[in-house]
Design a protein around this motif. Structure first.
Motif, mmCIF file in Angstrom:
data_model
loop_
_atom_site.group_PDB
_atom_site.id
_atom_site.type_symbol
_atom_site.label_atom_id
_atom_site.label_comp_id
_atom_site.label_asym_id
_atom_site.label_seq_id
_atom_site.Cartn_x
_atom_site.Cartn_y
_atom_site.Cartn_z
ATOM 1 N N ALA A 7 0.843 -1.205 0.000
ATOM 2 C CA ALA A 7 0.000 0.000 0.000
ATOM 3 C C ALA A 7 0.872 1.246 0.000
ATOM 4 O O ALA A 7 1.922 1.288 0.629
ATOM 5 C CB ALA A 7 -0.913 -0.005 1.217
ATOM 6 N N GLN A 8 0.424 2.261 -0.712
ATOM 7 C CA GLN A 8 1.183 3.503 -0.815
ATOM 8 C C GLN A 8 0.718 4.493 0.257
ATOM 9 O O GLN A 8 -0.302 4.293 0.911
ATOM 10 C CB GLN A 8 1.027 4.099 -2.218
ATOM 11 N N MET A 9 1.473 5.588 0.400
ATOM 12 C CA MET A 9 1.230 6.536 1.490
ATOM 13 C C MET A 9 -0.172 7.146 1.490
ATOM 14 O O MET A 9 -0.740 7.323 2.561
ATOM 15 C CB MET A 9 2.284 7.652 1.470
ATOM 16 N N PRO A 10 -0.794 7.463 0.351
ATOM 17 C CA PRO A 10 -2.169 7.992 0.440
ATOM 18 C C PRO A 10 -3.137 7.010 1.114
ATOM 19 O O PRO A 10 -3.943 7.407 1.948
ATOM 20 C CB PRO A 10 -2.552 8.244 -1.023
ATOM 21 N N GLN A 11 -3.020 5.709 0.752
ATOM 22 C CA GLN A 11 -3.863 4.706 1.399
ATOM 23 C C GLN A 11 -3.526 4.583 2.880
ATOM 24 O O GLN A 11 -4.411 4.448 3.723
ATOM 25 C CB GLN A 11 -3.654 3.341 0.740
ATOM 26 N N ILE A 12 -2.238 4.622 3.183
ATOM 27 C CA ILE A 12 -1.790 4.491 4.573
ATOM 28 C C ILE A 12 -2.306 5.658 5.398
ATOM 29 O O ILE A 12 -2.811 5.476 6.511
ATOM 30 C CB ILE A 12 -0.247 4.404 4.633
ATOM 31 N N ARG A 13 -2.201 6.885 4.863
ATOM 32 C CA ARG A 13 -2.685 8.059 5.595
ATOM 33 C C ARG A 13 -4.197 7.966 5.850
ATOM 34 O O ARG A 13 -4.670 8.297 6.932
ATOM 35 C CB ARG A 13 -2.384 9.333 4.811
ATOM 36 N N GLN A 14 -4.941 7.541 4.827
ATOM 37 C CA GLN A 14 -6.386 7.434 4.992
ATOM 38 C C GLN A 14 -6.743 6.401 6.062
ATOM 39 O O GLN A 14 -7.588 6.646 6.937
ATOM 40 C CB GLN A 14 -7.032 7.053 3.663
ATOM 41 N N ALA A 15 -6.087 5.234 6.014
ATOM 42 C CA ALA A 15 -6.349 4.197 7.023
ATOM 43 C C ALA A 15 -5.941 4.678 8.409
ATOM 44 O O ALA A 15 -6.635 4.429 9.397
ATOM 45 C CB ALA A 15 -5.602 2.919 6.661
ATOM 46 N N TYR A 16 -4.817 5.397 8.472
ATOM 47 C CA TYR A 16 -4.331 5.916 9.760
ATOM 48 C C TYR A 16 -5.346 6.892 10.355
ATOM 49 O O TYR A 16 -5.686 6.799 11.536
ATOM 50 C CB TYR A 16 -2.982 6.596 9.544
#
Length: 198
Positions: A7-16
């Motif tokens: 997973a890339q950072m945009p997905q990671i930020r959203q999940a976070y």
């Protein structure tokens, strides 16, 4: 963080953001929620570092033993370890790192609160919202005082139903006044009245 591998950072930020909103101590008082919140925070920091440094770099480069203090070595060793170590001799160092982790998280949360609140104070609607909150506080406080005081007039009458009503209404009125006192503290905190102006 319930993300697929790669997973890339945009997905990671959203999940976070979603997990932080779900498990933040201010929103979730369930047992174990704070530990999950700390794990999400640690996982996000790890993934952020991983994506910043790159795949080839090790996730935890070994710190030079000569330059690092014992506290720094303990921090690197236990910062992502949320369960107590099996070795009792390591428990004191682990507990100290856990306290430091909580302290750092509180500092981050407070810094975010200060920044968010100072930005809110610059908005055009800030004064209207603050005045409306105080108007509601005044109305609620006066209602509680009236409910608490008027029943004393009933005590002057000989009618037993009115006396019974007075016994019920006095605690209700004082409870409303106590709620308004708590509301006053919430207004101060949420509108940042104690924060310095920029």
């Amino acid at each position: 963080m319930q993300l697929p591998y790669g997973a890339q950072m945009p997905q990671i930020r959203q999940a976070y953001r979603q997990l932080v909103l779900q498990y933040h101590p201010d929103r979730n008082r369930q047992p174990g929620a704070y530990e999950v919140f700390l794990q999400v925070q640690a996982a996000y920091e790890y993934l952020q570092k991983y994506h910043t440094v790159g795949v080839a770099a090790p996730a935890f480069p070994p710190a030079p033993q000569t330059a690092a203090t014992k506290a720094e070595r303990d921090w690197e060793k236990y910062r992502h370890l949320y369960e107590p170590p099996a070795d009792p001799r390591e428990f004191a160092a682990w507990a100290e790192v856990a306290r430091e982790r909580v302290r750092r998280q509180k500092e981050k949360d407070h810094a975010a609160y200060v920044q968010r609140t100072l930005e809110m104070k610059k908005q055009w609607w800030y004064g209207i919202a603050l005045a409306s909150s105080y108007a509601l506080l005044l109305a609620g406080s006066l209602t509680g005082i009236v409910i608490a005081i008027i029943p004393f007039l009933f005590l002057l009458s000989d009618h037993p139903k009115r006396v019974f009503l007075a016994v019920i209404l006095v605690p209700v009125g004082w409870r409303i006044v106590n709620i308004m006192q708590n509301f006053r503290q919430d207004i101060r905190r949420h509108f940042g009245e104690d924060l310095p102006e920029e």
